[in-house]
Design an enzyme around this catalytic site. Sequence first.
Site, PDB file in Angstrom:
ATOM      1  N   PRO A  87      94.700   8.699 -10.035  1.00  0.00           N
ATOM      2  CA  PRO A  87      94.778   9.695 -11.119  1.00  0.00           C
ATOM      3  C   PRO A  87      94.330   9.126 -12.469  1.00  0.00           C
ATOM      4  CG  PRO A  87      96.979   9.140 -10.282  1.00  0.00           C
ATOM      5  CD  PRO A  87      95.991   8.444  -9.408  1.00  0.00           C
ATOM      6  N   GLU A 114     103.421   3.193  -5.958  1.00  0.00           N
ATOM      7  CA  GLU A 114     103.414   3.451  -7.403  1.00  0.00           C
ATOM      8  C   GLU A 114     102.060   3.147  -8.047  1.00  0.00           C
ATOM      9  OE1 GLU A 114     105.195   5.321 -10.246  1.00  0.00           O
ATOM     10  OE2 GLU A 114     106.043   5.021  -8.247  1.00  0.00           O
ATOM     11  N   ASP A 166      74.802  26.335  -6.039  1.00  0.00           N
ATOM     12  CA  ASP A 166      76.244  26.160  -6.207  1.00  0.00           C
ATOM     13  C   ASP A 166      76.699  26.422  -7.629  1.00  0.00           C
ATOM     14  OD1 ASP A 166      76.868  25.296  -3.718  1.00  0.00           O
ATOM     15  OD2 ASP A 166      76.725  23.171  -4.183  1.00  0.00           O
TER      16      ASP A 166
HETATM   17  N1  ADE Z   1      95.816   9.541  -5.903  1.00  0.00           N
HETATM   18  C1  ADE Z   1      96.942  10.164  -6.323  1.00  0.00           C
HETATM   19  N2  ADE Z   1      96.663  11.168  -7.169  1.00  0.00           N
HETATM   20  C2  ADE Z   1      95.305  11.192  -7.306  1.00  0.00           C
HETATM   21  C3  ADE Z   1      94.390  11.993  -8.041  1.00  0.00           C
HETATM   22  N3  ADE Z   1      94.816  12.980  -8.848  1.00  0.00           N
HETATM   23  N4  ADE Z   1      93.087  11.734  -7.937  1.00  0.00           N
HETATM   24  C4  ADE Z   1      92.657  10.711  -7.158  1.00  0.00           C
HETATM   25  N5  ADE Z   1      93.451   9.929  -6.443  1.00  0.00           N
HETATM   26  C5  ADE Z   1      94.767  10.152  -6.496  1.00  0.00           C
END
Ligand code: ADE
Length: 228
Positions: A87, A114, A166
């Site tokens: 993330p 984590e 697309d």
């Molecule tokens: N792993 C956990 N959450 C994620 C996300 N939002 N994008 C990519 N990998 C992830």
Amino acid sequence: MIIDVLTLFPDMIHPVIHQSIIGRAILEEKVEIRVIDYREYSENKHKKVDDSPYGGGAGMVLTVQPVVSALEQIPGYQEATKILMTPQGVPYAQKTAHKLALKKHLIILCGHYEGYDERIRDYFDLEISIGDYVLTGGELSALVVVDSVIRLIPNVLNNAGSAVEDSFSDGLLEYPHYTRPPEFRNQKVPEVLRSGNHEKIKQWRYEQSLKRTIERRPDLYKVYLKKK
Ligand code: ADE
């Protein structure tokens, strides 16, 4: 193209990649997907791949050794484009999918726990996030990348034009689509689409794309205006 997916949960990957368009692309040898369980490369006698964080704190951290050992046994890993799913990565978008679709070899690491031991990051070229939310692991996000890239490989979509038209490819959302019947209850197909006038249809679709993008994604429309 070869795609290696490094994961602790191979069973999350296998059933998805053998379905539909991706499954066919594999059968037709347009792509080879290898799923690697990096737990198998752990040198820990219990095959542990996580540990508590230095400095304390909640949660477990993915250790560096199993990931690096799994990576280093992949033939040609130095030349491959190595992607870490997190993330904290760059927000994934169609432009990145197009760039990745030109590569010969992708390696995608799915994390868990984590976080990653920070030293893992040095082995990867690119960190990708699929959105501002946190998943339990990188498997679903890796599948998003795999799917969006494979459909852009030449001749994977049998309709030659469909990836070109697309949403996002020209910076706009796609226009509305209709198919038979011409009328369902009180909903009618726009007359212009049944007119056979290709110039008018093209113009209508362009206007609808603009309208839809302005209404739904003013952020995309701003970028589109700048590029024009
Ligand atoms: N792993 C956990 N959450 C994620 C996300 N939002 N994008 C990519 N990998 C992830």
